[in-house]
Design a protein around this motif. Structure first.
Motif, PDB file in Angstrom:
ATOM      1  N   UNK A 115     -22.374  47.728  69.043  1.00  0.00           N
ATOM      2  CA  UNK A 115     -21.129  48.283  68.505  1.00  0.00           C
ATOM      3  C   UNK A 115     -20.617  47.428  67.348  1.00  0.00           C
ATOM      4  N   UNK A 116     -20.021  48.085  66.378  1.00  0.00           N
ATOM      5  CA  UNK A 116     -19.546  47.401  65.185  1.00  0.00           C
ATOM      6  C   UNK A 116     -18.488  46.352  65.431  1.00  0.00           C
ATOM      7  N   UNK A 117     -17.814  46.399  66.568  1.00  0.00           N
ATOM      8  CA  UNK A 117     -16.794  45.380  66.854  1.00  0.00           C
ATOM      9  C   UNK A 117     -17.400  43.986  66.942  1.00  0.00           C
ATOM     10  N   UNK A 118     -18.711  43.898  67.186  1.00  0.00           N
ATOM     11  CA  UNK A 118     -19.363  42.596  67.289  1.00  0.00           C
ATOM     12  C   UNK A 118     -19.892  42.087  65.945  1.00  0.00           C
ATOM     13  N   UNK A 119     -19.862  42.917  64.923  1.00  0.00           N
ATOM     14  CA  UNK A 119     -20.522  42.604  63.654  1.00  0.00           C
ATOM     15  C   UNK A 119     -19.481  42.333  62.571  1.00  0.00           C
ATOM     16  N   UNK A 120     -19.704  41.260  61.815  1.00  0.00           N
ATOM     17  CA  UNK A 120     -18.756  40.865  60.768  1.00  0.00           C
ATOM     18  C   UNK A 120     -19.193  41.273  59.364  1.00  0.00           C
ATOM     19  N   UNK A 121     -20.501  41.232  59.105  1.00  0.00           N
ATOM     20  CA  UNK A 121     -21.005  41.523  57.760  1.00  0.00           C
ATOM     21  C   UNK A 121     -22.283  42.349  57.846  1.00  0.00           C
ATOM     22  N   UNK A 122     -22.401  43.311  56.918  1.00  0.00           N
ATOM     23  CA  UNK A 122     -23.581  44.157  56.807  1.00  0.00           C
ATOM     24  C   UNK A 122     -24.136  44.034  55.396  1.00  0.00           C
ATOM     25  N   UNK A 123     -25.451  43.824  55.286  1.00  0.00           N
ATOM     26  CA  UNK A 123     -26.112  43.797  53.986  1.00  0.00           C
ATOM     27  C   UNK A 123     -27.282  44.773  54.025  1.00  0.00           C
TER      28      UNK A 123
END
Length: 230
Positions: free
Chosen positions: A208-216
């Motif tokens: 889930x995106x709540x665990x992720x800070x940055x996307x490349x």
């Protein structure tokens, strides 16, 4: 409430890694290893790092670039058998290596993500893997106390992501990536494609995106990814 767009350049995301940090890196061999993010780490140059990864990849691939750049102080892993350079660094004392049974490494990371202090296991009792570790007795049986693992930063590889950071992994790339996503203060994911919100069906999301800070987003796949061409 509008969900944030977490897209970032690899360089800006990797800048969150500081000297002395503990960095978890997803992957099992090639599958799920964030090779591009590792390359950005080498260019960034933060050193004295503790790396947590299932393996040290092969010579001139992945983690090996970090080792050859002299950025790694300690490696927490399950095996080095495919990387003779890593073995030489360990034997010469240039890098401190802590070995774990593969399932134990996974469970220690899971415990860190779940907020637990550690796990109990009888694996390794009476062997070198038990040296220096605390034990306890429960219902008459002796267990090793394996402390939970957390990191300052986790680096992941996803097949698809959306701009909020929801991630979908392809096949066996699900290995350590979902566990590490929950066990680090800052989570950076590279993705082969980044979709708008709603581009991932709810049932396809593994992290889930709540665990992720940055996307490349990966613009191209280097030859290091060739084994997993689909």
């Amino acid at each position: 409430m509008k969900l944030p767009d977490k897209q970032n350049t690899m360089e800006a995301a990797i800048a969150h890694i500081n000297d002395g940090d503990t960095v978890m890196i997803g992957g099992f061999g090639v599958s799920g290893t964030p090779f591009a993010l590792i390359g950005a780490m080498v260019a960034h140059g933060a050193g004295d790092l503790t790396i947590v990864k299932n393996d040290a990849n092969e010579p001139n691939m992945g983690v090996d670039h970090l080792l050859r750049s002299g950025l790694v102080k300690r490696l927490i892993t399950t095996h080095l058998g495919l990387n003779t350079y890593a073995i030489d660094l360990m034997n010469s004392g240039q890098v401190d290596v802590e070995f774990n049974a593969q399932g134990i490494l996974a469970e220690r990371i899971r415990a860190g993500g779940a907020g637990l202090g550690g796990i109990l296991s009888d694996i390794g009792l009476g062997t070198e893997l038990a040296e220096g570790k605390q034990t306890c007795v429960l219902d008459g049986k002796t267990f090793l106390i394996e402390p939970a693992l957390r990191a300052n930063v986790a680096l992941l590889h996803a097949d698809r992501a959306d701009i909020f950071g929801n991630l979908a992994y392809a096949a066996t790339a699900q290995n350590f990536n979902p566990l590490m996503a929950m066990a680090a203060d800052c989570v950076i994911a590279e993705a082969e494609s980044v979709l708008p919100l709603g581009g991932l069906a709810a049932g396809d999301i593994h992290t889930a995106g709540v665990f992720v800070d940055h996307i490349a987003e990966l613009q191209t796949l280097s030859k290091e990814y060739a084994v997993v061409e689909r």
